[in-house]
Design a protein around this motif. Structure first.
Motif, PDB file in Angstrom:
ATOM      1  N   PRO A 176       0.808  -1.225   0.000  1.00  0.00           N
ATOM      2  CA  PRO A 176       0.000   0.000   0.000  1.00  0.00           C
ATOM      3  C   PRO A 176       0.839   1.272   0.000  1.00  0.00           C
ATOM      4  N   GLU A 177       1.969   1.253   0.701  1.00  0.00           N
ATOM      5  CA  GLU A 177       2.810   2.450   0.755  1.00  0.00           C
ATOM      6  C   GLU A 177       3.444   2.735  -0.598  1.00  0.00           C
ATOM      7  N   GLU A 178       3.790   1.665  -1.311  1.00  0.00           N
ATOM      8  CA  GLU A 178       4.382   1.854  -2.639  1.00  0.00           C
ATOM      9  C   GLU A 178       3.347   2.426  -3.609  1.00  0.00           C
ATOM     10  N   VAL A 179       2.108   1.937  -3.518  1.00  0.00           N
ATOM     11  CA  VAL A 179       1.044   2.469  -4.368  1.00  0.00           C
ATOM     12  C   VAL A 179       0.825   3.949  -4.062  1.00  0.00           C
ATOM     13  N   ALA A 180       0.796   4.280  -2.781  1.00  0.00           N
ATOM     14  CA  ALA A 180       0.604   5.680  -2.386  1.00  0.00           C
ATOM     15  C   ALA A 180       1.737   6.556  -2.894  1.00  0.00           C
ATOM     16  N   GLN A 181       2.962   6.052  -2.837  1.00  0.00           N
ATOM     17  CA  GLN A 181       4.100   6.846  -3.301  1.00  0.00           C
ATOM     18  C   GLN A 181       4.011   7.115  -4.795  1.00  0.00           C
ATOM     19  N   ARG A 182       3.548   6.124  -5.552  1.00  0.00           N
ATOM     20  CA  ARG A 182       3.424   6.326  -6.997  1.00  0.00           C
ATOM     21  C   ARG A 182       2.356   7.375  -7.313  1.00  0.00           C
TER      22      ARG A 182
END
Length: 361
Positions: A176-182
């Motif tokens: 989820p954090e990677e998706v948010a960063q993108r």
């Protein structure tokens, strides 16, 4: 490093007071030096940085974040068309290519997930052309690959959930954090004053919709702070955040009208409603997109793998793969989740402009 030109070794004769000889040449040289300096600085910026600078020339910037091709048109197509026609910079960010969506036309039922993704990408491009939206992009990982549709299962009518066998490449299985960063990367590049996405329930519980909502909320926090991985990236704070919703009174009136008209597959007017339907008091904003009806209908037609239109019925409606008709409405409704509401307001005290109250430069 770019430096300003220093004085020449031979500055030439000094000008007496009131003597303008050579002043034009000096001014011309100064302008040339300034132009060269601007070119040098621009040359040091990457293409994304230049694009972000250019975007600031457009005073109104609006970002829609959706999960699959067709979601954007169904819930917010009229609003997208209205602001695009008014000259705002409208950007659509789609998280997946909808590989696992149900296929409505029998003649396309043979399409596998990858083939369907390619087909739906084409449908989305056509829909965006109909809505006048020129900036559309898919969400990608840092390595350049995309997120896949997670699929879903129905728990009950109007309420979906994640299935048991989820592809590890899917959006629901991603960090989820990677998706948010993108998403935050796109926010910093586009620099919108307004962001629109789903409410917390994802409309009807689809795991990709829920993930997009959660990731967008987190992305706006990340975008407003310093990026440790990209220290040169300038933070960006969004002024207003909206969730796409429907007022309960209007939703039930539409269902009741369809049932009374004898529409095949019409839902129970008094039955449960999906999470996108909220009490009327929670609707803070309404956009009248009646002037964009033709554009929205053209965009809906473009998404032929996912829906059909019944425009000749007593109550014009749209049907998804489940066959349940949904009455077409000229108004699109929102809940202001972040920011300060601004006028003008309608008779019910709701905003009528997503940019209301924002100081535009």
């Amino acid at each position: 490093m770019t430096t300003l030109p220093g004085p020449s070794e031979d500055p030439g004769p000094a000008l007496a007071p009131g003597d303008t000889a050579g002043a034009g040449t000096a001014s011309h040289d100064a302008l040339e030096a300034a132009a060269d300096l601007v070119d040098d600085v621009a040359g040091e910026l990457d293409p994304a940085g230049l694009e972000s600078m250019e975007r600031l020339d457009q005073p109104r910037r609006l970002l829609f974040v959706h999960a699959h091709p067709d979601d954007e048109t169904i819930g917010t197509g009229g609003t997208m068309a209205r602001y695009a026609q008014a000259g705002a910079a409208v950007t659509l960010l789609t998280a997946t290519r909808g590989e696992l969506g149900d296929i409505v036309p029998a003649e396309l039922a043979h399409l596998g997930p990858d083939e369907l993704a390619e087909h739906r990408t084409g449908e989305l491009a056509t829909a965006m052309e109909a809505l006048g939206v020129e900036d559309h992009r898919f969400l990608v990982r840092r390595d350049g690959t995309g997120y896949r549709d997670s699929g879903m299962v129905w728990l009950r009518p109007g309420q979906a959930a994640v299935g048991e066998d989820v592809d590890p490449r899917s959006l629901a299985a991603a960090d989820p954090e990677e998706v948010a960063q993108r998403i935050a990367d796109v926010v910093r590049e586009v620099r919108p004053q307004v962001v629109v996405t789903y409410e917390p329930g994802g409309g009807y519980g689809h795991p990709d919709h829920v993930r997009v909502h959660e990731a967008t909320v987190r992305a706006l926090v990340l975008a407003a702070g310093e990026d440790r991985e990209q220290p040169d990236v300038v933070p960006w704070s969004v002024a207003k955040v909206y969730w796409s919703v429907q007022p309960e009174s209007l939703a039930r009136a539409g269902v009741r009208a369809l049932a009374e008209a004898g529409a095949e597959g019409a839902a129970d007017p008094d039955g449960p409603l999906p999470s996108a339907v909220v009490p009327d008091a929670e609707v803070t904003t309404v956009v009248d997109a009646s002037g964009q009806t033709a554009a929205k209908l053209a965009a809906l037609r473009a998404h032929a793998t996912q829906l059909t239109l019944d425009l000749d019925a007593p109550v014009p409606a749209m049907r998804l793969s489940n066959g349940v008709p949904q009455a077409l409405q000229p108004l699109e409704h929102f809940h202001l989740a972040h920011g300060v509401p601004g006028g003008p307001f309608d008779a019910d005290g709701r905003e009528t402009d997503l940019f209301a109250g924002i100081a535009l430069s």
